[in-house]
Design an enzyme around this catalytic site. Structure first.
Site, PDB file in Angstrom:
ATOM      1  N   THR A 176       0.833  -1.202   0.000  1.00  0.00           N
ATOM      2  CA  THR A 176       0.000   0.000   0.000  1.00  0.00           C
ATOM      3  C   THR A 176       0.865   1.249   0.000  1.00  0.00           C
ATOM      4  O   THR A 176       1.962   1.233   0.542  1.00  0.00           O
ATOM      5  CB  THR A 176      -0.878  -0.049   1.268  1.00  0.00           C
ATOM      6  OG1 THR A 176      -1.798  -1.110   1.099  1.00  0.00           O
ATOM      7  CG2 THR A 176      -1.613   1.242   1.537  1.00  0.00           C
ATOM      8  N   GLY A 206     -10.267  -3.146   3.080  1.00  0.00           N
ATOM      9  CA  GLY A 206      -9.295  -3.052   4.171  1.00  0.00           C
ATOM     10  C   GLY A 206      -9.418  -1.745   4.934  1.00  0.00           C
ATOM     11  O   GLY A 206     -10.410  -1.013   4.821  1.00  0.00           O
ATOM     12  N   GLY A 230      -4.828  -5.169   7.354  1.00  0.00           N
ATOM     13  CA  GLY A 230      -5.983  -4.280   7.427  1.00  0.00           C
ATOM     14  C   GLY A 230      -7.037  -4.653   8.445  1.00  0.00           C
ATOM     15  O   GLY A 230      -7.594  -3.790   9.125  1.00  0.00           O
TER      16      GLY A 230
HETATM   17  N1  ASP Z   1      -3.665  -2.288   4.792  1.00  0.00           N
HETATM   18  C1  ASP Z   1      -3.901  -2.784   3.448  1.00  0.00           C
HETATM   19  C2  ASP Z   1      -5.171  -3.617   3.447  1.00  0.00           C
HETATM   20  O1  ASP Z   1      -5.402  -4.339   4.398  1.00  0.00           O
HETATM   21  C3  ASP Z   1      -2.793  -3.650   2.971  1.00  0.00           C
HETATM   22  C4  ASP Z   1      -1.455  -2.989   2.948  1.00  0.00           C
HETATM   23  O2  ASP Z   1      -1.155  -2.163   3.793  1.00  0.00           O
HETATM   24  O3  ASP Z   1      -0.687  -3.308   2.033  1.00  0.00           O
HETATM   25  O4  ASP Z   1      -5.880  -3.591   2.466  1.00  0.00           O
END
Ligand code: ASP
Length: 310
Positions: A176, A206, A230
């Site tokens: 992300t 997420g 997430g």
């Molecule tokens: N937090 C993001 C999610 O759960 C994933 C990530 O941080 O890469 O969609």
């Protein structure tokens, strides 16, 4: 004049030195530096924190190295479903979008939701109709295709597993992207954009687009963008928790950010990190994983791009 600063991330996880080739490492650092410079130049030229973070995130979304925009992970159906959110710390205005496909820069759509509708959060088909009404180009799936992410999906697509983006030694790295900034006027803002998790199903959303979980900004306290598992960041209401510790307990930005990532998130089983700024231009970048793609630059001469813990 206020000290101004920008911080970006490109995901956290099992990033261990020696497991990545020097060439790959250089590629990541070059992309992070370029995104940082784009955002910083805006602040330097009297632009707003909001403009700076959108521009930095757009750059990272356009890079296939990160799990956002181009290079987003594959869902169980073999599609790309993206989430994003943006928040203005001065006005507490916010825009968020989830479950969208074909949009090159989801963060810009989130900003349009904030500025051009009376709503905060649009999802799926309705969000796509809104994008169409603004004349957004809809990219074909091959624009988002990345061979590495396709292979990740192939490895688990017949299982019930869903996983965080690309990893080195085990599955567990998050790609992300996000940016937070403090401008010359002491206004702060936060943005997060993601493809979510590989093999996600059933319209899974997420923390990234959820105001207060993955993204939050308030001039009184801080601007925060998270990356990590997430489901835990949602339950921990992580970004808002940092703000609450500052507002109600009088903690500094550093103290609050570290308390949340190194204690509270760990206690509930989550892993990842966050980037944060306050209205004095101070910076925090804690993570409880081996590494986090990150960079920061401020008007006092700080200028760093880092991947690993040390
Ligand atoms: N937090 C993001 C999610 O759960 C994933 C990530 O941080 O890469 O969609």
């Amino acid at each position: 004049m206020n000290k101004y600063s920008i911080v970006i991330h490109g995901g956290a996880g099992t990033l261990v030195k020696g497991l990545m080739t020097p060439e790959k490492e250089e590629e990541y650092k070059t992309a992070l530096s370029a995104a940082l410079e784009k955002g910083y130049a805006i602040l330097e030229n009297n632009g707003s924190a909001m403009e700076a973070i959108e521009s930095a995130v757009n750059y990272l979304e356009d890079s296939p190295l990160f799990n956002a925009g181009k290079g987003s992970v594959f869902t169980n159906d073999g599609t790309h479903e993206m989430d994003a959110a943006i928040m203005d710390g001065k006005t507490l205005d916010a825009g968020a979008v989830s479950l969208i496909t074909g949009i090159k820069n989801p963060i810009s759509l989130a900003r349009d939701i904030m500025e051009k509708t009376d709503h905060v959060f649009l999802a799926g088909e309705g969000a796509m109709r809104f994008a169409n009404s603004l004349g957004y180009n809809i990219e074909t799936p091959d624009y988002f295709y990345d061979e590495h992410r396709y292979q990740q999906w192939q490895n688990i697509k017949d299982s019930d597993k869903f996983q965080l983006d690309h990893s080195m030694k085990k599955e567990g790295k998050f790609g992300t992207v996000g940016a937070v900034a403090c401008d010359k006027n002491g206004n702060i803002a936060a943005a997060t954009s993601t493809g979510g998790m590989t093999n996600k199903r059933w319209g899974r959303v997420g923390d990234s687009p959820m105001i207060g979980s993955g993204t939050y900004a308030n001039n009184k306290t801080c601007a925060v963008s998270c990356t990590g598992s997430g489901e835990y960041f949602i339950r921990g209401v992580v970004a808002y928790d940092v703000s609450c510790l500052m507002e109600y307990k009088g903690m500094s930005l550093q103290e609050a950010a570290s308390e949340v990532i190194n204690k509270r998130v760990l206690e509930i089983g989550g892993d990842g990190g966050l980037i944060a700024v306050d209205a004095d231009g101070n910076i925090a970048m804690p993570f409880n994983t081996e590494g986090m793609y990150r960079g920061c630059k401020n008007s006092n001469g700080l200028n760093k791009v880092l991947i690993y813990r040390n």
